[in-house]
Design a protein around this motif. Structure first.
Motif, PDB file in Angstrom:
ATOM      1  N   LEU A  51       0.829  -1.197   0.000  1.00 39.70           N
ATOM      2  CA  LEU A  51       0.000   0.000   0.000  1.00 39.70           C
ATOM      3  C   LEU A  51       0.869   1.254   0.000  1.00 39.70           C
ATOM      4  CD1 LEU A  51      -2.878  -0.858   2.514  1.00 39.70           C
ATOM      5  CD2 LEU A  51      -3.132  -0.285   0.088  1.00 39.70           C
ATOM      6  N   GLY A  52       0.548   2.181  -0.894  1.00 41.81           N
ATOM      7  CA  GLY A  52       1.293   3.431  -0.959  1.00 41.81           C
ATOM      8  C   GLY A  52       0.826   4.251  -2.138  1.00 41.81           C
ATOM      9  N   ASP A  53       1.322   5.472  -2.214  1.00 44.31           N
ATOM     10  CA  ASP A  53       0.949   6.368  -3.303  1.00 44.31           C
ATOM     11  C   ASP A  53       2.194   7.105  -3.767  1.00 44.31           C
ATOM     12  OD1 ASP A  53      -0.066   9.103  -4.443  1.00 44.31           O
ATOM     13  OD2 ASP A  53      -1.832   7.816  -4.396  1.00 44.31           O
ATOM     14  N   LEU A  54       2.316   7.312  -5.067  1.00 45.43           N
ATOM     15  CA  LEU A  54       3.503   7.987  -5.590  1.00 45.43           C
ATOM     16  C   LEU A  54       3.678   9.388  -5.022  1.00 45.43           C
ATOM     17  CD1 LEU A  54       3.558   6.953  -9.365  1.00 45.43           C
ATOM     18  CD2 LEU A  54       5.320   6.476  -7.659  1.00 45.43           C
ATOM     19  N   GLY A  77       0.980   6.792 -12.104  1.00 47.96           N
ATOM     20  CA  GLY A  77       0.776   8.223 -12.303  1.00 47.96           C
ATOM     21  C   GLY A  77      -0.593   8.507 -12.877  1.00 47.96           C
ATOM     22  N   ILE A  78      -0.884   9.788 -13.071  1.00 52.28           N
ATOM     23  CA  ILE A  78      -2.120  10.174 -13.735  1.00 52.28           C
ATOM     24  C   ILE A  78      -2.033   9.712 -15.188  1.00 52.28           C
ATOM     25  CG2 ILE A  78      -3.618  12.100 -14.379  1.00 52.28           C
ATOM     26  CD1 ILE A  78      -3.386  11.584 -11.341  1.00 52.28           C
ATOM     27  N   SER A  79      -3.028   8.977 -15.635  1.00 52.91           N
ATOM     28  CA  SER A  79      -2.913   8.351 -16.952  1.00 52.91           C
ATOM     29  C   SER A  79      -3.740   9.029 -18.035  1.00 52.91           C
ATOM     30  CB  SER A  79      -3.342   6.873 -16.865  1.00 52.91           C
ATOM     31  OG  SER A  79      -4.660   6.764 -16.367  1.00 52.91           O
ATOM     32  N   SER A  80      -4.436  10.099 -17.702  1.00 52.18           N
ATOM     33  CA  SER A  80      -5.321  10.740 -18.665  1.00 52.18           C
ATOM     34  C   SER A  80      -4.923  12.193 -18.889  1.00 52.18           C
ATOM     35  CB  SER A  80      -6.775  10.689 -18.174  1.00 52.18           C
ATOM     36  OG  SER A  80      -7.609  11.547 -18.919  1.00 52.18           O
ATOM     37  N   VAL A  94       1.917  13.630  -8.636  1.00 54.53           N
ATOM     38  CA  VAL A  94       1.993  12.180  -8.826  1.00 54.53           C
ATOM     39  C   VAL A  94       2.928  11.802  -9.970  1.00 54.53           C
ATOM     40  CG1 VAL A  94       0.671  10.113  -9.382  1.00 54.53           C
ATOM     41  CG2 VAL A  94      -0.304  11.840  -7.855  1.00 54.53           C
ATOM     42  N   SER A  95       2.702  12.401 -11.137  1.00 53.80           N
ATOM     43  CA  SER A  95       3.455  11.990 -12.325  1.00 53.80           C
ATOM     44  C   SER A  95       4.808  12.661 -12.458  1.00 53.80           C
ATOM     45  CB  SER A  95       2.621  12.270 -13.586  1.00 53.80           C
ATOM     46  OG  SER A  95       1.443  11.501 -13.574  1.00 53.80           O
ATOM     47  N   GLY A  96       4.975  13.813 -11.815  1.00 50.40           N
ATOM     48  CA  GLY A  96       6.242  14.523 -11.867  1.00 50.40           C
ATOM     49  C   GLY A  96       7.097  14.269 -10.639  1.00 50.40           C
ATOM     50  N   LEU A  97       6.701  14.850  -9.507  1.00 50.66           N
ATOM     51  CA  LEU A  97       7.464  14.676  -8.274  1.00 50.66           C
ATOM     52  C   LEU A  97       7.481  13.228  -7.811  1.00 50.66           C
ATOM     53  CD1 LEU A  97       6.265  17.846  -6.332  1.00 50.66           C
ATOM     54  CD2 LEU A  97       8.536  17.445  -7.294  1.00 50.66           C
ATOM     55  N   GLY A  98       6.394  12.507  -8.055  1.00 51.57           N
ATOM     56  CA  GLY A  98       6.349  11.102  -7.649  1.00 51.57           C
ATOM     57  C   GLY A  98       7.415  10.275  -8.335  1.00 51.57           C
ATOM     58  N   ALA A  99       7.638  10.549  -9.617  1.00 49.54           N
ATOM     59  CA  ALA A  99       8.679   9.822 -10.349  1.00 49.54           C
ATOM     60  C   ALA A  99      10.057  10.118  -9.776  1.00 49.54           C
ATOM     61  CB  ALA A  99       8.632  10.194 -11.828  1.00 49.54           C
ATOM     62  N   VAL A 100      10.317  11.379  -9.469  1.00 47.78           N
ATOM     63  CA  VAL A 100      11.613  11.745  -8.894  1.00 47.78           C
ATOM     64  C   VAL A 100      11.796  11.078  -7.529  1.00 47.78           C
ATOM     65  CG1 VAL A 100      13.041  13.661  -8.094  1.00 47.78           C
ATOM     66  CG2 VAL A 100      11.703  13.896 -10.192  1.00 47.78           C
ATOM     67  N   GLY A 101      10.699  10.930  -6.790  1.00 44.91           N
ATOM     68  CA  GLY A 101      10.769  10.208  -5.520  1.00 44.91           C
ATOM     69  C   GLY A 101      11.230   8.774  -5.710  1.00 44.91           C
ATOM     70  N   TYR A 154       8.979  16.781 -16.730  1.00 51.57           N
ATOM     71  CA  TYR A 154       9.807  16.946 -15.533  1.00 51.57           C
ATOM     72  C   TYR A 154      10.440  15.617 -15.118  1.00 51.57           C
ATOM     73  CZ  TYR A 154      11.063  17.762 -10.653  1.00 51.57           C
ATOM     74  OH  TYR A 154      11.746  17.841  -9.472  1.00 51.57           O
ATOM     75  N   ALA A 155       9.635  14.565 -15.129  1.00 55.03           N
ATOM     76  CA  ALA A 155      10.167  13.249 -14.771  1.00 55.03           C
ATOM     77  C   ALA A 155      11.197  12.783 -15.788  1.00 55.03           C
ATOM     78  CB  ALA A 155       9.017  12.244 -14.673  1.00 55.03           C
ATOM     79  N   HIS A 156      10.924  13.027 -17.068  1.00 50.65           N
ATOM     80  CA  HIS A 156      11.822  12.587 -18.136  1.00 50.65           C
ATOM     81  C   HIS A 156      13.189  13.254 -18.029  1.00 50.65           C
ATOM     82  CE1 HIS A 156      12.798  11.136 -22.203  1.00 50.65           C
ATOM     83  NE2 HIS A 156      13.371  12.315 -22.393  1.00 50.65           N
ATOM     84  N   THR A 157      13.211  14.559 -17.849  1.00 51.25           N
ATOM     85  CA  THR A 157      14.493  15.263 -17.752  1.00 51.25           C
ATOM     86  C   THR A 157      15.208  14.941 -16.441  1.00 51.25           C
ATOM     87  OG1 THR A 157      13.309  17.222 -16.944  1.00 51.25           O
ATOM     88  CG2 THR A 157      13.806  17.135 -19.291  1.00 51.25           C
ATOM     89  N   SER A 158      14.438  14.647 -15.405  1.00 51.69           N
ATOM     90  CA  SER A 158      15.047  14.279 -14.123  1.00 51.69           C
ATOM     91  C   SER A 158      15.746  12.932 -14.218  1.00 51.69           C
ATOM     92  CB  SER A 158      13.985  14.236 -13.018  1.00 51.69           C
ATOM     93  OG  SER A 158      13.452  15.519 -12.782  1.00 51.69           O
ATOM     94  N   ALA A 159      15.259  12.053 -15.100  1.00 58.03           N
ATOM     95  CA  ALA A 159      15.927  10.760 -15.279  1.00 58.03           C
ATOM     96  C   ALA A 159      17.368  10.953 -15.720  1.00 58.03           C
ATOM     97  CB  ALA A 159      15.161   9.922 -16.305  1.00 58.03           C
ATOM     98  N   ALA A 160      17.587  11.906 -16.629  1.00 59.82           N
ATOM     99  CA  ALA A 160      18.953  12.186 -17.083  1.00 59.82           C
ATOM    100  C   ALA A 160      19.809  12.728 -15.953  1.00 59.82           C
ATOM    101  CB  ALA A 160      18.922  13.173 -18.248  1.00 59.82           C
TER     102      ALA A 160
END
Length: 326
Positions: A51-54, A77-80, A94-101, A154-160
């Motif tokens: 149980l958890g949330d991004l 993440g948000i899918s729509s 969720v989709s930005g900061l959550g990915a960096v988390g 944001y998530a994509h560029t943070s991956a780099a």
């Protein structure tokens, strides 16, 4: 035995990915948002739910520490795109900061244990917004036109950024990919479900927004295969995952109605301004040459067959539940 953690495991891609990894003998763990999802996932052999949330990066970090995964697939993440206009702040969280988390949790585990943690980020063609080139590749300018695209960018560029810190974070820039497991909140499944229902009932109407936008549609299990190849490749990198062929939303409607045995599809479609987005990228088509060369990836299902499989599934559902009004 390898261990994998999947966020978004109850979604379309997550379900296909979990099945594949379990079949490979991988110890699969999944992040779920609530108790009903946890109960649902508990019934799947070989999968352990958490149980958890991004948006709760502390909880995500705790789960990563407990599971100690070799591979992390961040599909959640948000899918729509449409929903992101209604909830732009939540989408960013969720989709930005959550990915960096997720990236940060992987970095900390790796630094503390010396265990390499490989991560793949499910990026999106929406990061390109109105593209500066057609088709789009890994060098295309990132300039999103929706809250969804901005969060994914944001998530994509943070991956780099995390790659530069020694974390194996690959990204797959996924173009539209579909299957019968899409919920009807997605326009593609809305179309195929409506085609099946109208075919069964002998009439009816499908309300649509703009039929002109063109998209590069592929088969979801193929795109899951690309993510597995990307996370396991010796060097983490960015990969566009697409078919290189576009079709309009109208083409999708035509193909769906044709598979359902309806030739005069225009007679069953009405345009409704409620379904028109504030901004919509007009043409999206990807160049997956790099994924093909480097990862050995390829597509396996053509557009008409993809749509057909979705329609067949919806017709089967109506046959199994003849009293359904869906």
């Amino acid at each position: 035995m390898a261990t994998a953690l999947i966020t978004g495991i109850t979604g379309q891609d997550g379900s296909y990915l979990a099945e594949r990894l379990v079949a490979e003998g991988v110890d699969v763990h999944g992040l779920v948002r609530d108790e009903p999802e946890r109960v649902l996932l508990s019934d799947r052999a070989g999968v352990t739910p958490h149980l958890g949330d991004l948006s709760d990066t502390g909880r995500v970090a705790q789960i990563v520490q407990e599971v100690r995964p070799d591979e992390i697939y961040n599909l959640g993440g948000i899918s729509s795109v449409g929903f992101s206009w209604d909830e732009p702040v939540l989408t960013g969280l969720v989709s930005g900061l959550g990915a960096v988390g997720v990236f940060e949790a992987a970095r900390r585990l790796q630094d503390e244990t010396g265990q390499q943690v490989r991560v793949v980020q499910a990026s999106s063609a929406e990061i390109f917004g109105t593209p500066d080139r057609t088709p789009q590749d890994e060098q295309t300018a990132i300039r999103p036109v929706s809250p969804y695209g901005a969060a994914k960018a944001y998530a994509h560029t943070s991956a780099a950024v995390y790659r530069s810190r020694g974390v194996h974070v690959a990204t797959c820039v996924l173009y539209n990919h579909e299957s019968p497991r899409r919920p009807e909140t997605f326009v593609t499944r809305k179309i195929t479900a409506a085609a099946a229902r109208i075919a069964r009932d002998g009439g009816g109407v499908l309300a649509m927004g703009n039929l002109e936008p063109r998209r590069d549609w592929g088969w979801a299990p193929d795109y899951v295969d690309a993510m597995v190849r990307a996370v396991r490749h010796p060097e983490a990198d960015d990969f566009v995952v697409a078919t290189g062929v576009t079709h309009s939303v109208g083409d999708f409607v035509r193909a769906a109605f044709a598979r359902a045995g309806i030739d005069d599809w225009q007679a069953h479609v009405e345009l409704d301004p409620r379904f028109v987005r504030p901004a919509d990228a007009a043409v999206q088509v990807g160049d997956a040459g790099k994924a093909q060369r480097v990862l050995g990836w390829s597509t396996s299902v053509a557009f008409d067959e993809l749509v057909g499989r979705m329609v067949d599934h919806d017709l089967e559902l109506l046959t199994a539940h003849p009293d359904s009004s869906r």
